[in-house]
Design a protein around this motif. Structure first.
Motif, PDB file in Angstrom:
ATOM      1  N   HIS A 128       0.837  -1.213   0.000  1.00 27.83           N
ATOM      2  CA  HIS A 128       0.000   0.000   0.000  1.00 27.83           C
ATOM      3  C   HIS A 128       0.865   1.254   0.000  1.00 27.83           C
ATOM      4  O   HIS A 128       0.600   2.201  -0.748  1.00 27.83           O
ATOM      5  CB  HIS A 128      -0.959   0.022   1.197  1.00 27.83           C
ATOM      6  N   ARG A 129       1.933   1.265   0.825  1.00 26.77           N
ATOM      7  CA  ARG A 129       2.820   2.436   0.854  1.00 26.77           C
ATOM      8  C   ARG A 129       3.555   2.603  -0.469  1.00 26.77           C
ATOM      9  O   ARG A 129       3.758   3.720  -0.935  1.00 26.77           O
ATOM     10  CB  ARG A 129       3.806   2.331   2.023  1.00 26.77           C
ATOM     11  N   ARG A 166       1.259   4.259  -2.861  1.00 24.93           N
ATOM     12  CA  ARG A 166       1.043   5.685  -2.542  1.00 24.93           C
ATOM     13  C   ARG A 166       2.308   6.522  -2.703  1.00 24.93           C
ATOM     14  O   ARG A 166       2.258   7.743  -2.593  1.00 24.93           O
ATOM     15  CB  ARG A 166       0.544   5.831  -1.100  1.00 24.93           C
ATOM     16  N   THR A 200       4.922   6.326  -0.607  1.00 31.83           N
ATOM     17  CA  THR A 200       5.448   6.686   0.716  1.00 31.83           C
ATOM     18  C   THR A 200       6.309   5.571   1.326  1.00 31.83           C
ATOM     19  O   THR A 200       6.608   5.616   2.516  1.00 31.83           O
ATOM     20  CB  THR A 200       4.292   7.010   1.688  1.00 31.83           C
ATOM     21  N   LEU A 201       6.726   4.615   0.519  1.00 30.44           N
ATOM     22  CA  LEU A 201       7.510   3.492   1.022  1.00 30.44           C
ATOM     23  C   LEU A 201       8.978   3.876   1.147  1.00 30.44           C
ATOM     24  O   LEU A 201       9.562   4.462   0.254  1.00 30.44           O
ATOM     25  CB  LEU A 201       7.384   2.286   0.085  1.00 30.44           C
TER      26      LEU A 201
END
Length: 154
Positions: free
Chosen positions: A56-57, A60, A62-63
């Motif tokens: 999920h990150r 988005r 944001t990982l």
């Protein structure tokens, strides 16, 4: 959203698994993980919840990935390129999902013996799976094994 891990045989019967073929290799992530149980890799769904959060990150943007200098030099790949590769993946290879699990069958049944034979073949094929997949991911969050010990590889 997956909330529990089911063994290969169950996923196969449900039509929720597919055979790894070379055409899918460029969009497949091989997940190496620790077993937190004797008969089940993730009895409390901690690792797989961590894996879901990571995907999920990544989607988005944001990982954050940790990498070491040896990997960066050896593969000449930046962390951002690795995240892009991970985002492009549509399939996941994880042993419990992709390898027959004898413990999911009745001991000494025909299905059990077939699972043992198929497990041995699959383990012998691990180098192919690892080499073929686009991304090799080590999933190792801090987690308690069902024997009470902590798995912590930091």
């Amino acid at each position: 959203q997956m909330r529990s891990a089911e063994p290969h045989q169950v996923l196969k019967r449900k039509g929720a698994s597919t055979e790894l073929v070379r055409e899918h290799a460029e969009v497949t992530t091989f997940v190496s993980h620790q077993w937190c149980g004797f008969l089940h890799p993730d009895p409390d769904f901690v690792q797989l919840r961590t894996l879901q959060g990571m995907f999920h990150r990544a989607a988005r943007g944001t990982l954050h990935l940790d990498t070491d200098i040896v990997s960066m030099v050896a593969f000449q790949e930046k962390v951002t390129e690795r995240i892009e590769k991970l985002c492009a993946c549509r399939y996941m290879w994880l042993d419990y999902f992709c390898v027959p699990q004898p413990s999911a069958e009745v001991v000494d049944s025909d299905a059990y013996h077939a699972a043992v034979d198929d497990l041995q073949k699959a383990v012998g094929s691990l180098p192919f799976y690892i080499e073929t997949c686009a991304v090799f991911l080590v999933l190792a969050p801090v987690v308690r094994h069902e024997d009470g010990s902590m798995n912590d590889y930091r």
